[in-house]
Design a protein around this motif. Structure first.
Motif, short mmCIF file in Angstrom:
data_model
loop_
_atom_site.label_atom_id
_atom_site.label_comp_id
_atom_site.label_asym_id
_atom_site.label_seq_id
_atom_site.Cartn_x
_atom_site.Cartn_y
_atom_site.Cartn_z
N VAL A 84 0.86 -1.19 0.00
CA VAL A 84 0.00 0.00 0.00
C VAL A 84 0.90 1.24 0.00
O VAL A 84 1.82 1.34 0.79
CB VAL A 84 -0.95 0.01 1.22
CG1 VAL A 84 -1.79 1.27 1.25
CG2 VAL A 84 -1.84 -1.23 1.22
N GLN A 96 -4.23 9.35 2.49
CA GLN A 96 -5.63 9.67 2.22
C GLN A 96 -6.54 9.01 3.27
O GLN A 96 -7.46 9.64 3.77
CB GLN A 96 -6.00 9.19 0.83
CG GLN A 96 -7.39 9.58 0.39
CD GLN A 96 -7.68 9.15 -1.04
OE1 GLN A 96 -6.94 8.39 -1.65
NE2 GLN A 96 -8.76 9.67 -1.58
N GLU A 97 -6.26 7.78 3.61
CA GLU A 97 -7.07 7.06 4.61
C GLU A 97 -6.97 7.69 5.99
O GLU A 97 -7.92 7.71 6.76
CB GLU A 97 -6.61 5.59 4.66
CG GLU A 97 -7.50 4.69 5.45
CD GLU A 97 -8.85 4.44 4.79
OE1 GLU A 97 -9.79 4.12 5.54
OE2 GLU A 97 -8.98 4.58 3.56
N ARG A 125 0.74 12.48 1.74
CA ARG A 125 1.64 11.34 1.57
C ARG A 125 2.87 11.51 2.46
O ARG A 125 3.27 10.62 3.19
CB ARG A 125 2.07 11.21 0.10
CG ARG A 125 3.10 10.09 -0.13
CD ARG A 125 3.91 10.29 -1.40
NE ARG A 125 4.58 11.55 -1.51
CZ ARG A 125 5.75 11.86 -0.91
NH1 ARG A 125 6.35 10.98 -0.15
NH2 ARG A 125 6.29 13.04 -1.06
N VAL A 179 -1.91 6.50 -0.58
CA VAL A 179 -3.18 5.87 -0.21
C VAL A 179 -3.35 5.86 1.31
O VAL A 179 -4.43 6.17 1.83
CB VAL A 179 -3.27 4.43 -0.78
CG1 VAL A 179 -4.46 3.67 -0.22
CG2 VAL A 179 -3.32 4.48 -2.31
#
Length: 195
Positions: free
Chosen positions: A73, A80-81, A86, A77
């Motif tokens: 991952v 964002q979660e 980043r 990503v």
């Protein structure tokens, strides 16, 4: 939910708010209004138990992020979660395992991360590392990336706004910047014992 296990999101939706559930666990299944029964020293018990819960959930979050990274991952990503950029996710949750030499499972011999450290204990830790030939080249939240040489190093921390020209003329160089601090390093020229 009968017989089959739904997703974690479904469990949270069906069982209520996760924060409320954790609150009840912290209070050992306390009353409906958890603050109504707390008086005097009970508030300190609540603070202590909430701190323990925070520590446990932080460790679980770190393990989850590390596992997600191990399964490919991306930091974008994950950020964002987590509601982070980043870079923010990588700085907050990056681990030593990611600084390893690819394919070996080991860190590089001349580089490592020092931490966790705080503003209160980092200079002592940097002094110890400097005696062993390590100097900071990057500073992040609660940690420093260190590089090892055959000579001992000195470390100083100064406010970013403060003029550093007097330090730089005495052989100091900027090792890392982490607002509001500048971390200065100076090679003593003395060899590391036993190296």
């Amino acid at each position: 939910m009968t017989g089959s296990r739904a997703t974690a999101d479904d469990d949270l939706g069906a069982d209520g708010d996760l924060a409320a559930r954790i609150g009840h666990l912290i209070l050992e299944e306390g009353p409906d209004d958890p603050h109504a029964a707390l008086e005097g020293p009970d508030h300190l018990r609540l603070v202590r138990r909430a701190a323990l819960a925070h520590e446990a959930s932080s460790a679980l979050l770190q393990q989850s992020v590390t596992a997600a990274r191990a399964h490919g991952v991306s930091w974008a990503v994950l950020g964002q979660e987590l509601g982070l950029s980043r870079q923010g996710a990588q700085q907050r949750f990056g681990t030593r395992a990611e600084d390893a030499v690819p394919g070996t499972g080991e860190e590089r011999a001349d580089e490592r991360w020092l931490g966790p450290v705080t503003a209160f204990d980092e200079l002592g830790e940097l002094d110890l590392a400097g005696e062993l030939g390590w100097h900071t080249v990057e500073a992040g939240m609660f940690r420093h990336r260190m590089v090892r040489t055959a000579t001992r190093w000195e470390h100083r921390r100064v406010l970013w706004a403060r003029t550093t020209s007097s330090y730089l003329t005495d052989g100091w160089q900027v090792g890392a910047r982490a607002f509001p601090w500048l971390y200065l390093v100076r090679d003593t020229g003395l060899p590391v014992e036993g190296r």
